[in-house]
Design a protein around this motif. Sequence first.
Motif, PDB file in Angstrom:
ATOM      1  N   ILE A   1       7.480   8.580   5.867  1.00 24.14           N
ATOM      2  CA  ILE A   1       6.583   7.866   4.967  1.00 24.14           C
ATOM      3  C   ILE A   1       6.911   6.382   5.063  1.00 24.14           C
ATOM      4  CG2 ILE A   1       6.248   9.745   3.315  1.00 24.14           C
ATOM      5  CD1 ILE A   1       8.283   8.286   1.460  1.00 24.14           C
ATOM      6  N   VAL A   2       5.915   5.582   4.740  1.00 18.72           N
ATOM      7  CA  VAL A   2       6.129   4.155   4.531  1.00 18.72           C
ATOM      8  C   VAL A   2       5.845   3.896   3.060  1.00 18.72           C
ATOM      9  CG1 VAL A   2       3.785   3.601   5.315  1.00 18.72           C
ATOM     10  CG2 VAL A   2       5.493   1.802   5.195  1.00 18.72           C
ATOM     11  N   VAL A   3       6.690   3.088   2.443  1.00 16.77           N
ATOM     12  CA  VAL A   3       6.563   2.694   1.045  1.00 16.77           C
ATOM     13  C   VAL A   3       6.434   1.184   1.038  1.00 16.77           C
ATOM     14  CG1 VAL A   3       7.765   2.582  -1.158  1.00 16.77           C
ATOM     15  CG2 VAL A   3       7.943   4.640   0.229  1.00 16.77           C
ATOM     16  N   SER A   4       5.446   0.674   0.323  1.00 19.55           N
ATOM     17  CA  SER A   4       5.192  -0.756   0.297  1.00 19.55           C
ATOM     18  C   SER A   4       5.036  -1.228  -1.143  1.00 19.55           C
ATOM     19  CB  SER A   4       3.911  -1.043   1.089  1.00 19.55           C
ATOM     20  OG  SER A   4       3.571  -2.408   1.011  1.00 19.55           O
ATOM     21  N   VAL A   5       5.818  -2.246  -1.512  1.00 16.10           N
ATOM     22  CA  VAL A   5       5.752  -2.801  -2.866  1.00 16.10           C
ATOM     23  C   VAL A   5       5.774  -4.320  -2.795  1.00 16.10           C
ATOM     24  CG1 VAL A   5       6.923  -0.786  -3.869  1.00 16.10           C
ATOM     25  CG2 VAL A   5       8.258  -2.801  -3.254  1.00 16.10           C
ATOM     26  N   GLY A   6       5.332  -4.932  -3.871  1.00 12.83           N
ATOM     27  CA  GLY A   6       5.401  -6.382  -3.993  1.00 12.83           C
ATOM     28  C   GLY A   6       4.127  -7.074  -3.568  1.00 12.83           C
ATOM     29  N   GLU A   7       4.152  -8.360  -3.750  1.00 11.68           N
ATOM     30  CA  GLU A   7       3.002  -9.191  -3.412  1.00 11.68           C
ATOM     31  C   GLU A   7       2.867  -9.305  -1.892  1.00 11.68           C
ATOM     32  OE1 GLU A   7       6.780 -11.295  -4.019  1.00 11.68           O
ATOM     33  OE2 GLU A   7       5.635  -9.983  -5.328  1.00 11.68           O
ATOM     34  N   ALA A   8       1.646  -9.540  -1.440  1.00 13.33           N
ATOM     35  CA  ALA A   8       1.372  -9.565  -0.006  1.00 13.33           C
ATOM     36  C   ALA A   8       2.186 -10.623   0.734  1.00 13.33           C
ATOM     37  CB  ALA A   8      -0.119  -9.779   0.242  1.00 13.33           C
ATOM     38  N   SER A   9       2.533 -11.706   0.076  1.00 14.82           N
ATOM     39  CA  SER A   9       3.266 -12.789   0.733  1.00 14.82           C
ATOM     40  C   SER A   9       4.758 -12.503   0.901  1.00 14.82           C
ATOM     41  CB  SER A   9       3.096 -14.080  -0.055  1.00 14.82           C
ATOM     42  OG  SER A   9       3.636 -13.927  -1.355  1.00 14.82           O
ATOM     43  N   ALA A  10       5.260 -11.467   0.239  1.00 17.52           N
ATOM     44  CA  ALA A  10       6.694 -11.150   0.342  1.00 17.52           C
ATOM     45  C   ALA A  10       6.916  -9.681  -0.008  1.00 17.52           C
ATOM     46  CB  ALA A  10       7.511 -12.060  -0.563  1.00 17.52           C
ATOM     47  N   ARG A  11       6.305  -8.800   0.759  1.00 17.63           N
ATOM     48  CA  ARG A  11       6.425  -7.365   0.499  1.00 17.63           C
ATOM     49  C   ARG A  11       7.824  -6.858   0.850  1.00 17.63           C
ATOM     50  NH1 ARG A  11       1.649  -5.513  -1.195  1.00 17.63           N
ATOM     51  NH2 ARG A  11      -0.199  -5.762   0.067  1.00 17.63           N
ATOM     52  N   THR A  12       8.169  -5.764   0.204  1.00 19.31           N
ATOM     53  CA  THR A  12       9.344  -4.998   0.589  1.00 19.31           C
ATOM     54  C   THR A  12       8.837  -3.658   1.088  1.00 19.31           C
ATOM     55  OG1 THR A  12      10.799  -6.134  -0.968  1.00 19.31           O
ATOM     56  CG2 THR A  12      11.496  -3.944  -0.230  1.00 19.31           C
ATOM     57  N   LEU A  13       9.253  -3.283   2.291  1.00 15.06           N
ATOM     58  CA  LEU A  13       8.797  -2.044   2.912  1.00 15.06           C
ATOM     59  C   LEU A  13       9.976  -1.111   3.123  1.00 15.06           C
ATOM     60  CD1 LEU A  13       6.476  -3.409   5.764  1.00 15.06           C
ATOM     61  CD2 LEU A  13       5.882  -2.868   3.403  1.00 15.06           C
ATOM     62  N   GLY A  14       9.746   0.160   2.849  1.00 10.55           N
ATOM     63  CA  GLY A  14      10.735   1.185   3.116  1.00 10.55           C
ATOM     64  C   GLY A  14      10.135   2.240   4.032  1.00 10.55           C
ATOM     65  N   PHE A  15      10.903   2.679   4.994  1.00  8.81           N
ATOM     66  CA  PHE A  15      10.499   3.711   5.939  1.00  8.81           C
ATOM     67  C   PHE A  15      11.540   4.820   5.851  1.00  8.81           C
ATOM     68  CE2 PHE A  15       9.324  -0.484   7.280  1.00  8.81           C
ATOM     69  CZ  PHE A  15       7.971  -0.377   7.546  1.00  8.81           C
ATOM     70  N   PHE A  16      11.108   6.007   5.473  1.00 14.42           N
ATOM     71  CA  PHE A  16      12.011   7.138   5.239  1.00 14.42           C
ATOM     72  C   PHE A  16      11.547   8.289   6.110  1.00 14.42           C
ATOM     73  CE2 PHE A  16      11.918   4.415   1.617  1.00 14.42           C
ATOM     74  CZ  PHE A  16      13.227   4.362   1.168  1.00 14.42           C
ATOM     75  N   CYS A  17      12.468   8.906   6.849  1.00 14.23           N
ATOM     76  CA  CYS A  17      12.030   9.952   7.765  1.00 14.23           C
ATOM     77  C   CYS A  17      13.102  11.011   7.983  1.00 14.23           C
ATOM     78  CB  CYS A  17      11.605   9.347   9.089  1.00 14.23           C
ATOM     79  SG  CYS A  17      12.779   8.200   9.757  1.00 14.23           S
ATOM     80  N   ARG A  18      12.602  12.151   8.423  1.00 10.39           N
ATOM     81  CA  ARG A  18      13.433  13.325   8.720  1.00 10.39           C
ATOM     82  C   ARG A  18      12.994  13.886  10.069  1.00 10.39           C
ATOM     83  NH1 ARG A  18      15.661  15.897   4.051  1.00 10.39           N
ATOM     84  NH2 ARG A  18      15.843  17.688   5.398  1.00 10.39           N
ATOM     85  N   ASP A  19      13.822  14.744  10.609  1.00 13.29           N
ATOM     86  CA  ASP A  19      13.489  15.405  11.871  1.00 13.29           C
ATOM     87  C   ASP A  19      12.906  16.800  11.649  1.00 13.29           C
ATOM     88  OD1 ASP A  19      13.341  15.687  14.666  1.00 13.29           O
ATOM     89  OD2 ASP A  19      15.263  16.723  14.725  1.00 13.29           O
ATOM     90  N   ASP A  20      13.194  17.407  10.481  1.00 13.81           N
ATOM     91  CA  ASP A  20      12.908  18.829  10.303  1.00 13.81           C
ATOM     92  C   ASP A  20      11.647  19.160   9.508  1.00 13.81           C
ATOM     93  OD1 ASP A  20      14.083  17.772   8.006  1.00 13.81           O
ATOM     94  OD2 ASP A  20      15.195  19.599   7.544  1.00 13.81           O
ATOM     95  N   ARG A  21      11.159  18.230   8.681  1.00 17.16           N
ATOM     96  CA  ARG A  21       9.994  18.544   7.842  1.00 17.16           C
ATOM     97  C   ARG A  21       9.436  17.274   7.214  1.00 17.16           C
ATOM     98  NH1 ARG A  21      11.551  17.586   2.722  1.00 17.16           N
ATOM     99  NH2 ARG A  21      13.721  17.947   2.148  1.00 17.16           N
ATOM    100  N   GLU A  22       8.202  17.400   6.719  1.00 16.55           N
ATOM    101  CA  GLU A  22       7.611  16.304   5.958  1.00 16.55           C
ATOM    102  C   GLU A  22       8.428  16.066   4.692  1.00 16.55           C
ATOM    103  OE1 GLU A  22       5.120  14.217   6.466  1.00 16.55           O
ATOM    104  OE2 GLU A  22       3.812  15.149   7.933  1.00 16.55           O
ATOM    105  N   LEU A  23       8.499  14.842   4.255  1.00 12.05           N
ATOM    106  CA  LEU A  23       9.143  14.548   2.979  1.00 12.05           C
ATOM    107  C   LEU A  23       8.275  15.116   1.866  1.00 12.05           C
ATOM    108  CD1 LEU A  23      10.281  12.347   5.001  1.00 12.05           C
ATOM    109  CD2 LEU A  23      10.851  11.090   2.939  1.00 12.05           C
TER     110      LEU A  23
END
Length: 160
Positions: free
Chosen positions: A96-118
Amino acid sequence: MVNVRGVRDLLSAVAAYSDWHFAIGVRIRFANPMLLYQTYPSDWVNLYAEKALIFVDPTVRWGLEHPGICRWSDLQDTDEAGVMEKAAEYGLRYGIVVSVGEASARTLGFFCRDDRELNDEEAQFALAHVQSLHDMTEGLAKASEPQLAELRNLGAVLPR
């Protein structure tokens, strides 16, 4: 002033929560995060940087353009460069990608697994913690160089 201990504790909680890999780019400006924390395999990190995949990664593009959560599988059709297929070769298959904050200074998180969908609980945990990290780093641009160095060094203690 950014609370370094609070950031460290938050990153520890994220690392311990699930059997996942993650990358979190904090307060991204002009495609550059002020802070970057990741537990991705080093071979993948090296390939990603060497091939400049950030510029063709549909998960990054989505995160910079939208707030919220998006499953990587929903972006497969937009992955013309095959970034997600390459990532899967390194155990980063479902994410998944998680996106927060204002467009000019977003914070993005990328979380992943090998075995299944989160699952939804993991996705909500990720969103809440990325939002907390974003909130905790308000005023980061005014941090001193020693404090920035201390914050950057937190990434070195994350599990790989």
